[in-house]
Design a protein around this motif. Structure first.
Motif, PDB file in Angstrom:
ATOM      1  N   GLU A 128     -21.868 -13.133  12.813  1.00 27.74           N
ATOM      2  CA  GLU A 128     -21.985 -12.603  11.622  1.00 27.74           C
ATOM      3  C   GLU A 128     -21.929 -11.236  11.250  1.00 27.74           C
ATOM      4  O   GLU A 128     -21.455 -10.672  10.547  1.00 27.74           O
ATOM      5  N   VAL A 129     -22.282 -10.719  11.928  1.00 25.16           N
ATOM      6  CA  VAL A 129     -22.354  -9.016  12.200  1.00 25.16           C
ATOM      7  C   VAL A 129     -21.277  -8.737  12.002  1.00 25.16           C
ATOM      8  O   VAL A 129     -20.291  -7.581  12.059  1.00 25.16           O
ATOM      9  N   LEU A 130     -19.878  -8.963  13.679  1.00 23.62           N
ATOM     10  CA  LEU A 130     -18.823  -8.563  13.201  1.00 23.62           C
ATOM     11  C   LEU A 130     -17.679  -8.766  12.009  1.00 23.62           C
ATOM     12  O   LEU A 130     -16.353  -8.987  12.031  1.00 23.62           O
ATOM     13  N   GLN A 131     -18.833  -9.783  11.529  1.00 21.08           N
ATOM     14  CA  GLN A 131     -17.379 -10.509  10.371  1.00 21.08           C
ATOM     15  C   GLN A 131     -17.109  -8.318   9.420  1.00 21.08           C
ATOM     16  O   GLN A 131     -16.095  -9.052   9.235  1.00 21.08           O
ATOM     17  N   MET A 132     -17.969  -8.247   8.881  1.00 17.22           N
ATOM     18  CA  MET A 132     -17.975  -6.799   8.628  1.00 17.22           C
ATOM     19  C   MET A 132     -16.923  -6.095   8.847  1.00 17.22           C
ATOM     20  O   MET A 132     -15.531  -5.667   8.270  1.00 17.22           O
ATOM     21  N   PRO A 133     -17.169  -5.460   9.995  1.00 11.20           N
ATOM     22  CA  PRO A 133     -15.581  -4.765  10.965  1.00 11.20           C
ATOM     23  C   PRO A 133     -14.443  -5.682  11.446  1.00 11.20           C
ATOM     24  O   PRO A 133     -13.367  -4.156  11.718  1.00 11.20           O
ATOM     25  N   MET A 134     -15.116  -7.176  11.790  1.00 10.55           N
ATOM     26  CA  MET A 134     -13.161  -7.668  11.552  1.00 10.55           C
ATOM     27  C   MET A 134     -12.477  -7.366  10.505  1.00 10.55           C
ATOM     28  O   MET A 134     -10.999  -7.596  10.582  1.00 10.55           O
ATOM     29  N   PHE A 135     -13.259  -7.692   9.202  1.00 11.01           N
ATOM     30  CA  PHE A 135     -12.870  -7.259   7.894  1.00 11.01           C
ATOM     31  C   PHE A 135     -11.775  -6.014   7.910  1.00 11.01           C
ATOM     32  O   PHE A 135     -10.840  -6.260   7.440  1.00 11.01           O
ATOM     33  N   TYR A 136     -12.769  -5.027   8.114  1.00 16.05           N
ATOM     34  CA  TYR A 136     -11.633  -3.830   8.326  1.00 16.05           C
ATOM     35  C   TYR A 136     -11.137  -3.624   8.650  1.00 16.05           C
ATOM     36  O   TYR A 136      -9.568  -3.237   8.664  1.00 16.05           O
ATOM     37  N   MET A 137     -11.345  -3.916  10.233  1.00 17.48           N
ATOM     38  CA  MET A 137     -10.108  -3.659  11.464  1.00 17.48           C
ATOM     39  C   MET A 137      -9.108  -4.548  10.705  1.00 17.48           C
ATOM     40  O   MET A 137      -7.520  -3.825  10.851  1.00 17.48           O
ATOM     41  N   GLY A 138      -9.024  -5.288  10.115  1.00 18.60           N
ATOM     42  CA  GLY A 138      -7.965  -6.236   9.822  1.00 18.60           C
ATOM     43  C   GLY A 138      -7.055  -5.757   8.379  1.00 18.60           C
ATOM     44  O   GLY A 138      -5.907  -5.393   8.176  1.00 18.60           O
ATOM     45  N   THR A 139      -8.237  -5.085   7.528  1.00 14.39           N
ATOM     46  CA  THR A 139      -7.702  -4.073   6.483  1.00 14.39           C
ATOM     47  C   THR A 139      -6.938  -3.524   6.891  1.00 14.39           C
ATOM     48  O   THR A 139      -5.679  -2.477   6.598  1.00 14.39           O
ATOM     49  N   MET A 140      -7.097  -2.935   7.730  1.00 15.00           N
ATOM     50  CA  MET A 140      -6.471  -1.695   8.386  1.00 15.00           C
ATOM     51  C   MET A 140      -4.990  -1.194   9.327  1.00 15.00           C
ATOM     52  O   MET A 140      -4.126  -1.675   9.077  1.00 15.00           O
ATOM     53  N   SER A 141      -4.852  -3.246  10.122  1.00 12.19           N
ATOM     54  CA  SER A 141      -3.145  -3.598  10.671  1.00 12.19           C
ATOM     55  C   SER A 141      -3.093  -3.786   8.872  1.00 12.19           C
ATOM     56  O   SER A 141      -1.636  -4.062   9.265  1.00 12.19           O
ATOM     57  N   LEU A 142      -3.413  -4.792   8.062  1.00 16.59           N
ATOM     58  CA  LEU A 142      -2.657  -5.324   6.698  1.00 16.59           C
ATOM     59  C   LEU A 142      -1.655  -3.673   6.664  1.00 16.59           C
ATOM     60  O   LEU A 142      -0.459  -3.943   5.824  1.00 16.59           O
ATOM     61  N   THR A 143      -2.688  -2.781   6.466  1.00 14.79           N
ATOM     62  CA  THR A 143      -2.091  -1.642   5.279  1.00 14.79           C
ATOM     63  C   THR A 143      -1.132  -1.186   6.738  1.00 14.79           C
ATOM     64  O   THR A 143       0.106   0.248   6.119  1.00 14.79           O
ATOM     65  N   ALA A 144      -1.191  -0.728   7.763  1.00 16.02           N
ATOM     66  CA  ALA A 144      -0.468  -0.087   8.655  1.00 16.02           C
ATOM     67  C   ALA A 144       0.989  -1.686   8.792  1.00 16.02           C
ATOM     68  O   ALA A 144       2.135  -0.914   8.355  1.00 16.02           O
ATOM     69  N   PHE A 145       0.885  -2.651   8.291  1.00 16.66           N
ATOM     70  CA  PHE A 145       2.261  -3.405   8.107  1.00 16.66           C
ATOM     71  C   PHE A 145       2.450  -3.516   6.727  1.00 16.66           C
ATOM     72  O   PHE A 145       3.548  -3.269   7.070  1.00 16.66           O
ATOM     73  N   ILE A 146       2.165  -2.974   5.985  1.00 17.45           N
ATOM     74  CA  ILE A 146       2.163  -2.683   4.679  1.00 17.45           C
ATOM     75  C   ILE A 146       3.100  -1.013   4.687  1.00 17.45           C
ATOM     76  O   ILE A 146       4.606  -1.345   4.292  1.00 17.45           O
ATOM     77  N   VAL A 147       3.481  -0.133   5.028  1.00 17.45           N
ATOM     78  CA  VAL A 147       3.316   1.015   5.290  1.00 17.45           C
ATOM     79  C   VAL A 147       4.664   0.873   5.830  1.00 17.45           C
ATOM     80  O   VAL A 147       6.005   1.677   6.399  1.00 17.45           O
ATOM     81  N   ALA A 148       5.140  -0.125   7.476  1.00 17.74           N
ATOM     82  CA  ALA A 148       5.693  -0.336   8.357  1.00 17.74           C
ATOM     83  C   ALA A 148       6.885  -0.876   7.371  1.00 17.74           C
ATOM     84  O   ALA A 148       7.953  -0.586   6.719  1.00 17.74           O
ATOM     85  N   VAL A 149       6.741  -1.943   6.440  1.00 16.25           N
ATOM     86  CA  VAL A 149       7.645  -2.854   5.441  1.00 16.25           C
ATOM     87  C   VAL A 149       8.105  -1.517   4.753  1.00 16.25           C
ATOM     88  O   VAL A 149       9.851  -1.315   4.083  1.00 16.25           O
ATOM     89  N   ALA A 150       7.302  -0.680   3.692  1.00 15.93           N
ATOM     90  CA  ALA A 150       7.840   0.479   2.792  1.00 15.93           C
ATOM     91  C   ALA A 150       8.578   0.495   4.104  1.00 15.93           C
ATOM     92  O   ALA A 150       9.706   1.669   2.625  1.00 15.93           O
ATOM     93  N   VAL A 151       8.677   1.814   3.978  1.00 13.30           N
ATOM     94  CA  VAL A 151       9.591   2.490   5.592  1.00 13.30           C
ATOM     95  C   VAL A 151      10.844   2.224   5.912  1.00 13.30           C
ATOM     96  O   VAL A 151      11.709   2.927   5.217  1.00 13.30           O
ATOM     97  N   ILE A 152      10.569   1.400   6.389  1.00 10.06           N
ATOM     98  CA  ILE A 152      11.844   0.370   6.596  1.00 10.06           C
ATOM     99  C   ILE A 152      12.758   0.242   4.922  1.00 10.06           C
ATOM    100  O   ILE A 152      13.995   0.294   4.904  1.00 10.06           O
ATOM    101  N   MET A 153      12.681  -0.530   4.083  1.00  8.59           N
ATOM    102  CA  MET A 153      12.521  -0.431   2.820  1.00  8.59           C
ATOM    103  C   MET A 153      13.601   0.672   2.196  1.00  8.59           C
ATOM    104  O   MET A 153      15.222   0.222   1.727  1.00  8.59           O
ATOM    105  N   SER A 154      12.931   1.495   1.745  1.00  9.94           N
ATOM    106  CA  SER A 154      13.636   2.666   1.570  1.00  9.94           C
ATOM    107  C   SER A 154      14.407   3.641   1.852  1.00  9.94           C
ATOM    108  O   SER A 154      15.280   3.961   1.651  1.00  9.94           O
TER     109      SER A 154
END
Length: 374
Positions: free
Chosen positions: A248-274
């Motif tokens: 339960e304690v790890l849920q928040m940091p795991m969510f935070y790390m998952g958000t960072m990973s998703l952001t990195a994925f979106i950045v990669a998609v956007a850069v390659i697309m542009s």
């Protein structure tokens, strides 16, 4: 097809290099967050694995380690004196947990701690951890200002056996340094006799928790139920309870790390697309000429996708390799070949998603209109 794709990328070196660097950074962030997630999970689970068949009695609402817990020592001694619980006396003891240096972030473990345990009951806390230097046990009835240091604590303090370290303004003599333990709380701690810990931190008459070990591991649940009934004001936790709380304690940091990973994925998609959209726009006449000369849409599509695949791999592979040192720094398990492949696939999938629109746009170029394109 790939040779044509390489020539196209080489013709726009600056843009291609910048795109590859962006992919490298995105993949590195993804791999690093995965390493941090592994580190947090392994730290917590390896810590709790030591407490199989054990019971913690602590103040209600406390976390693990029970740094914020405080119960009366008389209550602790009364629990330990009960003969109906069938306890292993050598591995049951009152403990004091005191954090002496906070971690960088609230959800992370403490950087340094002091653990107080009665002399002669060290096994309850340390198990079979051996000494790298000096002793891993206190002399009988030792109550003085002495300490056995965990590996990380010894390295950070630069202390050796026989030297004094300062704990809360008092000199404490080091009598032993432990080998690395699977329990991170031991590695980062100075283990001192219980009375000394209480005296140094003005906690006389109180302890943080009582660690109980039933003689019969199969009775753990039964003993815990009896304690919950008899001491409703206290929290009684088995390994399963602590694991559930840890998750339960790890849920928040795991969510935070998952958000960072998703952001990195979106950045990669956007850069390659542009990057690829600009490349297709600049080569509209070229693509139109190829179409007029009989090049099929499949060939145009294949060439664009080949460029995208090359960008993804040229950024994905170095980014994956750069993320490996993070696992070394965090002292967690190095990624397996399968996990490394998944990180590279992260870049490939990002490339495919980012390249779908420019590839589709390239196949829709009309030869006659393209030849008039400026």
């Amino acid at each position: 097809m790939f040779d044509v794709a390489f020539k196209n990328l080489w013709a726009r070196k600056t843009r291609s290099v910048l795109c590859i660097l962006a992919v490298v950074v995105s993949v590195f962030l993804n791999g690093s967050t995965a390493a941090m997630n592994n580190w947090m999970y392994e730290t917590m689970t390896s810590e709790l694995a030591r407490y199989m068949g054990k019971i913690y009695v602590q103040q209600g609402g406390s976390s693990y380690p029970p740094i914020d817990s405080s119960i009366g020592q008389e209550t602790a001694e009364a629990i330990l004196a009960r003969t109906d619980l069938g306890l292993n006396a050598a591995e049951s003891a009152p403990l004091v947990f005191i954090r002496t240096e906070r971690a960088m972030m609230p959800f992370m473990p403490a950087n340094e701690m002091v653990l107080g345990v009665p002399a002669g009951k060290e096994r309850a806390l340390l198990g079979n951890v051996e000494a790298a230097e000096g002793a891993n046990r206190f002399d009988a009835s030792e109550q003085g200002n002495v300490a056995i240091l965990g590996k990380v604590m010894a390295e950070s303090s630069g202390a050796s056996v026989g030297q004094d370290i300062t704990i809360n303004g008092q000199n404490v003599r080091v009598v032993g340094i432990l080998k690395k333990s699977s329990m991170d709380s031991v590695n980062i701690s100075a283990v001192v006799p219980l009375e000394a810990a209480q005296r140094i931190f003005a906690k006389e008459g109180t302890v943080s928790a009582v660690l109980l070990t039933p003689d019969d591991v199969n009775r753990t649940t039964e003993v815990a139920a009896v304690l919950r009934r008899d001491y409703p004001a206290l929290e009684v936790a088995t390994q399963d309870d602590m694991l559930a709380e840890a998750e339960e304690v790890l849920q928040m940091p795991m969510f935070y790390m998952g958000t960072m990973s998703l952001t990195a994925f979106i950045v990669a998609v956007a850069v390659i697309m542009s990057t690829m959209v600009m490349a297709v726009m600049e080569r509209t006449r070229e693509i139109g000429t190829l179409r007029a000369l009989g090049a099929s849409r499949r060939l145009i599509l294949g060439t664009i996708l080949a460029e995208i695949l090359m960008l993804s791999l040229l950024g994905g592979i170095p980014g994956t390799l750069l993320s490996m040192p993070m696992a070394v720094v965090m002292e967690t398990t190095l990624p397996t070949a399968g996990q490394l492949t998944q990180i590279v696939l992260f870049a490939v999938v990002a490339g495919i998603l980012g390249g779908l629109y420019p590839a589709w746009r390239a196949t829709r170029v009309v030869p006659m209109e393209a030849l008039r394109y400026e």
